[in-house]
Write a protein that holds these residues in place. Sequence first.
Motif, PDB file in Angstrom:
ATOM      1  N   GLU A 127      64.655 -57.512 -60.826  1.00 50.33           N
ATOM      2  CA  GLU A 127      63.374 -57.939 -61.378  1.00 50.33           C
ATOM      3  C   GLU A 127      62.688 -56.712 -61.974  1.00 50.33           C
ATOM      4  N   GLU A 128      61.514 -56.915 -62.546  1.00 49.64           N
ATOM      5  CA  GLU A 128      60.800 -55.795 -63.165  1.00 49.64           C
ATOM      6  C   GLU A 128      60.560 -54.693 -62.137  1.00 49.64           C
ATOM      7  N   HIS A 129      60.185 -55.083 -60.918  1.00 48.14           N
ATOM      8  CA  HIS A 129      60.018 -54.127 -59.808  1.00 48.14           C
ATOM      9  C   HIS A 129      60.755 -54.685 -58.591  1.00 48.14           C
ATOM     10  N   THR A 130      61.662 -53.878 -58.043  1.00 48.44           N
ATOM     11  CA  THR A 130      62.450 -54.293 -56.885  1.00 48.44           C
ATOM     12  C   THR A 130      62.355 -53.227 -55.816  1.00 48.44           C
ATOM     13  N   GLN A 131      62.095 -53.650 -54.581  1.00 52.67           N
ATOM     14  CA  GLN A 131      62.083 -52.720 -53.455  1.00 52.67           C
ATOM     15  C   GLN A 131      63.139 -53.159 -52.446  1.00 52.67           C
ATOM     16  N   LEU A 132      64.016 -52.220 -52.095  1.00 54.28           N
ATOM     17  CA  LEU A 132      65.062 -52.470 -51.108  1.00 54.28           C
ATOM     18  C   LEU A 132      64.706 -51.717 -49.844  1.00 54.28           C
ATOM     19  N   THR A 133      64.843 -52.361 -48.694  1.00 55.85           N
ATOM     20  CA  THR A 133      64.517 -51.693 -47.433  1.00 55.85           C
ATOM     21  C   THR A 133      65.734 -51.685 -46.515  1.00 55.85           C
ATOM     22  N   GLY A 134      65.773 -50.689 -45.635  1.00 59.13           N
ATOM     23  CA  GLY A 134      66.872 -50.559 -44.686  1.00 59.13           C
ATOM     24  C   GLY A 134      68.193 -50.234 -45.351  1.00 59.13           C
ATOM     25  N   VAL A 135      68.153 -49.426 -46.402  1.00 57.66           N
ATOM     26  CA  VAL A 135      69.358 -49.181 -47.197  1.00 57.66           C
ATOM     27  C   VAL A 135      69.879 -47.743 -47.135  1.00 57.66           C
ATOM     28  N   ARG A 136      69.275 -46.882 -46.317  1.00 60.11           N
ATOM     29  CA  ARG A 136      69.715 -45.481 -46.275  1.00 60.11           C
ATOM     30  C   ARG A 136      71.230 -45.387 -46.040  1.00 60.11           C
ATOM     31  N   GLY A 137      71.898 -44.585 -46.884  1.00 63.49           N
ATOM     32  CA  GLY A 137      73.336 -44.361 -46.760  1.00 63.49           C
ATOM     33  C   GLY A 137      74.206 -45.406 -47.442  1.00 63.49           C
ATOM     34  N   GLY A 188      65.180 -54.455 -70.783  1.00 60.67           N
ATOM     35  CA  GLY A 188      66.543 -54.939 -70.650  1.00 60.67           C
ATOM     36  C   GLY A 188      66.815 -55.664 -69.345  1.00 60.67           C
ATOM     37  N   ASN A 189      68.100 -55.878 -69.059  1.00 63.80           N
ATOM     38  CA  ASN A 189      68.547 -56.583 -67.864  1.00 63.80           C
ATOM     39  C   ASN A 189      69.658 -55.814 -67.173  1.00 63.80           C
ATOM     40  N   ALA A 190      69.681 -55.888 -65.857  1.00 63.78           N
ATOM     41  CA  ALA A 190      70.732 -55.226 -65.084  1.00 63.78           C
ATOM     42  C   ALA A 190      70.959 -55.983 -63.792  1.00 63.78           C
ATOM     43  N   ILE A 191      72.161 -55.865 -63.279  1.00 61.98           N
ATOM     44  CA  ILE A 191      72.510 -56.448 -61.991  1.00 61.98           C
ATOM     45  C   ILE A 191      72.787 -55.314 -61.017  1.00 61.98           C
ATOM     46  N   ILE A 192      72.218 -55.422 -59.826  1.00 58.66           N
ATOM     47  CA  ILE A 192      72.425 -54.421 -58.793  1.00 58.66           C
ATOM     48  C   ILE A 192      73.455 -54.936 -57.800  1.00 58.66           C
ATOM     49  N   PHE A 193      74.347 -54.039 -57.378  1.00 57.66           N
ATOM     50  CA  PHE A 193      75.334 -54.325 -56.343  1.00 57.66           C
ATOM     51  C   PHE A 193      75.024 -53.420 -55.164  1.00 57.66           C
ATOM     52  N   LEU A 194      74.720 -54.024 -54.025  1.00 59.98           N
ATOM     53  CA  LEU A 194      74.299 -53.298 -52.845  1.00 59.98           C
ATOM     54  C   LEU A 194      75.307 -53.482 -51.723  1.00 59.98           C
ATOM     55  N   GLU A 195      75.785 -52.373 -51.179  1.00 65.18           N
ATOM     56  CA  GLU A 195      76.726 -52.426 -50.070  1.00 65.18           C
ATOM     57  C   GLU A 195      76.103 -53.156 -48.897  1.00 65.18           C
ATOM     58  N   ARG A 196      76.856 -54.057 -48.271  1.00 67.38           N
ATOM     59  CA  ARG A 196      76.344 -54.819 -47.131  1.00 67.38           C
ATOM     60  C   ARG A 196      76.538 -54.042 -45.839  1.00 67.38           C
TER      61      ARG A 196
END
Length: 196
Positions: A127-137, A188-196
């Motif tokens: 999204e225009e602004h995205t916040q991810l939490t608990g993602v260290r490492g 623009g547009n982008a897709i994020i891939f986040l390790e589970r």
Amino acid sequence: MKALLFLNGVPPKKYPDTALYHSVFAVDGAYNYLEKSSIDPTAVLGDLDSLKNPKAEHKIHLPDQNYTDFEKSLKYLYAEGYTEIDIYGASGGEQDHFLGNLSVALQYFSKLKLCFYDDKQTYFVLEEHTQLTGVRGKNISIIPFPSATITSSGLHYELKKMNLVFNTCISIRNKAISDTVTLSVLSGNAIIFLER
């Protein structure tokens, strides 16, 4: 309302808690693997040409061949009032289907909050602004479709108004160095891939 949607890619090794969702749907052939699990979907959606043993009681035939079964399902769910959809089985199998699923997601992310899950990653349109939490490492990759300008905070290699272009410059396997990562899409547009 929030729905859980299973596509006919690789089934998850661990199924999500269906109690977190208003309804559970299988798209066409995904019912074939759900039938072997403890999950009984609310309905099976699509043109229904991939069902091997169609025992599902509630089938919703969506025959329009101008759209993929995934897109027809999103159109149906949107019309039914769903606003958030978690999706499993979008990756694996045939890669043209995977890329097609990403293309469809880009068309619908302004209407629906879509989040994909597989056994290794979670991915979604930024999204225009995205916040991810608990993602260290965790590893984070950002793929522009086809281009995006992005600023980040909390990554090992920070993006400062970085112009990402699909066939020129992408952000692969960056790493979160903070528990919280913020990303701003300036254009623009982008897709994020986040390790589970």
